[in-house]
Design a protein around this motif. Structure first.
Motif: not given
Length: 249
Positions: A62, A65, A112, A116
Motif C-alpha cells: 500500500e 502504491v 498504476t 496493482l
C-alpha cells in the motif's frame, strides 16, 4: 468532468511553448526525479513513523502504491502560469511544471494498473470480498440453525419439512466451512488481513472511548492507546521461530 479537464489541459498546454519546453528538458527531468523521490520519502517515512506510534504498520504494498500514484494536474500548471512576467525564470518554471505533469499523467497514471496487478492489490481485494461474503453467509445460516434448533418448530411445520430444512442448512454450513478453508489455503494473506481488520476495530473502540471521556470533561487529554503494545506481543508470539537446525553451532 472528463470533458472539462480535457479543455483545461488544452488551454494550459497552449500556454507552454514547445521550443522552451525542449530547451529546459534537462531541468524538467531533475524536477521529475525530485518530485518522485520527495513523495517516496514522505510516504515511506511518515508510514514508518505512523506504524511505530500506533503499532499498526501500513503494508509495504500500500505504501508503494501511494508513493507511485502521485499525479499532478492543472493546479500545478495554473500556479506556474500565475507567476508574474517580471520573474526571469518564469518560462523555465512553467516548462518544468508541465514536464512533471506529463510524466505523472502518462507514465505513473498508465502504469498504476500494472503496478496493482504486480502487487496483487486488485486480486487481494477481490479475495477479501469473496471471503467476507462467505463469512456473512456462514453467520446468517448459523442464526437460522439456532432458530431451527428450537423444539417447537418441528411441531409447528411438521417433522418431515423440518428435517429437510435442518439437513439443508447443515449441508450448506459444511460447504461454506470448506470454501472458507480453501480460500485461506490458496490466499494465506487473508488470515493476516482479517487479524488486521479486527485489531483496527479494537483500536477504534478504545480511541472512541477516550474521546467520549474527553468530550464529557472527565479527562483533559487523550491517554495513550494501550492496545498497540498488546498487538506487538501477539505478533511476536505468532512470528515463526527459527528451527534449531537452522542456527549455527
Amino acid at each position: 468532468i472528463f470533458l472539462v479537464n480535457s479543455v483545461v489541459f488544452l488551454l494550459l498546454g497552449d500556454q507552454v511553448l514547445f521550443p522552451y519546453f525542449m530547451e529546459h528538458i534537462g531541468t524538467s527531468l531533475v524536477a521529475i526525479v525530485a518530485a518522485v523521490l520527495s513523495r517516496a520519502v514522505a510516504i515511506f517515512g511518515f508510514s514508518a513513523l505512523s506504524g511505530w506510534i500506533t503499532g499498526c504498520p501500513i503494508p509495504w504494498a500500500e505504501q508503494t502504491v501511494l508513493g507511485w500514484v502521485g499525479l499532478r494536474g492543472s493546479v500545478a500548471i495554473a500556479l506556474a502560469l500565475s507567476i508574474p512576467d517580471l520573474v526571469s525564470d518564469r518560462q523555465q518554471i512553467i516548462s518544468n511544471s508541465f514536464g512533471v505533469v506529463l510524466f505523472t499523467l502518462l507514465i505513473q497514471g498508465l502504469t498504476t494498473k500494472p503496478l496493482l496487478d504486480r502487487l496483487n492489490g486488485l486480486d487481494n481485494s477481490q479475495h477479501h470480498q469473496q471471503y467476507l461474503e462467505r463469512l456473512a453467509q456462514q453467520q446468517a445460516l448459523k442464526r437460522v440453525l439456532q432458530y431451527l434448533n428450537n423444539g417447537e418448530i418441528a411441531a409447528t411445520i411438521g417433522s418431515e419439512p423440518y428435517q429437510q430444512e435442518l439437513g439443508w442448512v447443515k449441508q450448506q454450513l459444511h460447504q461454506l466451512d470448506q470454501e472458507l478453508a480453501s480460500l485461506k489455503g490458496k490466499h494465506p494473506e487473508i488470515e493476516a488481513w482479517i487479524l488486521q481488520q479486527h485489531q483496527d476495530q479494537l483500536l477504534a473502540l478504545e480511541a472512541a472511548t477516550y474521546t467520549d471521556w474527553v468530550q464529557a470533561g472527565w479527562l483533559k487529554t487523550m491517554p495513550p492507546l494501550s492496545l498497540p503494545g498488546a498487538f506487538e506481543e501477539i505478533r511476536a508470539s505468532l512470528a515463526p521461530r527459527p528451527s534449531p537446525l537452522d542456527t549455527d553451532p
